[in-house]
Design a protein around this motif. Structure first.
Motif, mmCIF file in Angstrom:
data_model
loop_
_atom_site.group_PDB
_atom_site.id
_atom_site.type_symbol
_atom_site.label_atom_id
_atom_site.label_comp_id
_atom_site.label_asym_id
_atom_site.label_seq_id
_atom_site.Cartn_x
_atom_site.Cartn_y
_atom_site.Cartn_z
ATOM 1 N N LEU A 30 0.836 -1.203 0.000
ATOM 2 C CA LEU A 30 0.000 0.000 0.000
ATOM 3 C C LEU A 30 0.872 1.254 0.000
ATOM 4 N N ASP A 31 1.936 1.257 0.773
ATOM 5 C CA ASP A 31 2.866 2.391 0.771
ATOM 6 C C ASP A 31 3.513 2.556 -0.606
ATOM 7 N N ASP A 32 3.822 1.439 -1.252
ATOM 8 C CA ASP A 32 4.413 1.492 -2.593
ATOM 9 C C ASP A 32 3.434 2.060 -3.618
ATOM 10 N N VAL A 33 2.152 1.705 -3.489
ATOM 11 C CA VAL A 33 1.137 2.261 -4.391
ATOM 12 C C VAL A 33 1.068 3.775 -4.194
ATOM 13 N N ALA A 34 1.080 4.209 -2.940
ATOM 14 C CA ALA A 34 1.057 5.646 -2.657
ATOM 15 C C ALA A 34 2.308 6.321 -3.232
ATOM 16 N N ALA A 35 3.457 5.715 -3.044
ATOM 17 C CA ALA A 35 4.702 6.291 -3.567
ATOM 18 C C ALA A 35 4.660 6.364 -5.092
ATOM 19 N N ARG A 46 -6.228 0.215 -10.738
ATOM 20 C CA ARG A 46 -5.956 -1.216 -10.753
ATOM 21 C C ARG A 46 -5.048 -1.633 -9.591
ATOM 22 N N LEU A 47 -4.052 -0.814 -9.256
ATOM 23 C CA LEU A 47 -3.141 -1.189 -8.169
ATOM 24 C C LEU A 47 -3.858 -1.259 -6.827
ATOM 25 N N PHE A 48 -4.779 -0.331 -6.586
ATOM 26 C CA PHE A 48 -5.539 -0.397 -5.334
ATOM 27 C C PHE A 48 -6.441 -1.640 -5.339
ATOM 28 N N ALA A 49 -7.039 -1.948 -6.472
ATOM 29 C CA ALA A 49 -7.869 -3.155 -6.566
ATOM 30 C C ALA A 49 -7.027 -4.400 -6.303
ATOM 31 N N GLN A 50 -5.796 -4.395 -6.807
ATOM 32 C CA GLN A 50 -4.890 -5.522 -6.560
ATOM 33 C C GLN A 50 -4.543 -5.605 -5.070
ATOM 34 N N TRP A 51 -4.366 -4.444 -4.442
ATOM 35 C CA TRP A 51 -4.075 -4.429 -3.010
ATOM 36 C C TRP A 51 -5.267 -4.952 -2.205
ATOM 37 N N TRP A 108 3.086 -4.489 -11.280
ATOM 38 C CA TRP A 108 3.104 -3.026 -11.219
ATOM 39 C C TRP A 108 2.609 -2.426 -12.528
ATOM 40 N N LYS A 109 1.358 -2.638 -12.816
ATOM 41 C CA LYS A 109 0.704 -2.056 -13.993
ATOM 42 C C LYS A 109 -0.528 -1.322 -13.506
ATOM 43 N N GLU A 110 -0.503 0.003 -13.627
ATOM 44 C CA GLU A 110 -1.635 0.804 -13.164
ATOM 45 C C GLU A 110 -2.581 1.095 -14.318
#
Length: 133
Positions: A30-35, A46-51, A108-110
């Motif tokens: 989650l921190d990596d998605v924010a970064a 998509r990254l949040f959905a994956q999280w 890592w595909k947004e």
């Protein structure tokens, strides 16, 4: 990301208890998605959905990359198959004494629902430390 983690850790589901401690992997992702997004987590991406799939593997489907729009009956069929898959995985893990329910590779595909709206929000934010990549 801290606020999201706090809310999600408090939410229970059929497979996850409420008021749980998220794993270091989940918090790190989650921190990596924010970064990746300059300090903000776009919840319609998509990254949040994956999280969320990491946090609730039985309730939240793994988000495909570049998924074509499907007819509703196709989606319902896939959801039933996916739930059945996770039920089998959970049974196997329970027999082995394991509790982890997801081992999906992180991709890592947004894909944002509305990239322009997200960029506008970031630019109009009071935070000065956010940049768009």
């Amino acid at each position: 990301s801290e606020q999201i983690a706090m809310v999600v850790s408090g939410l229970g589901s059929a497979s996850q208890p409420a008021n749980r401690t998220l794993s270091a992997r989940q918090l790190g992702l989650l921190d990596d998605v924010a970064a990746h997004h300059g300090g903000m987590v776009p919840i319609h991406g998509r990254l949040f959905a994956q999280w969320m799939h990491e946090a609730y593997p039985r309730e939240c489907s793994y988000p495909s990359i570049g998924e074509r729009p499907r007819q509703m009956e196709d989606v319902a069929h896939v959801q039933v198959e996916e739930k059945e898959k996770y039920v089998l995985i959970a049974k196997e893990q329970k027999e082995k004494g394991q509790t982890t329910t997801t081992s999906t590779k992180w991709v890592w595909k947004e894909e944002l629902v509305d990239q322009k709206a997200f960029e506008f929000h970031v630019k109009s934010s009071l935070r000065s430390d956010i940049t768009i990549f």
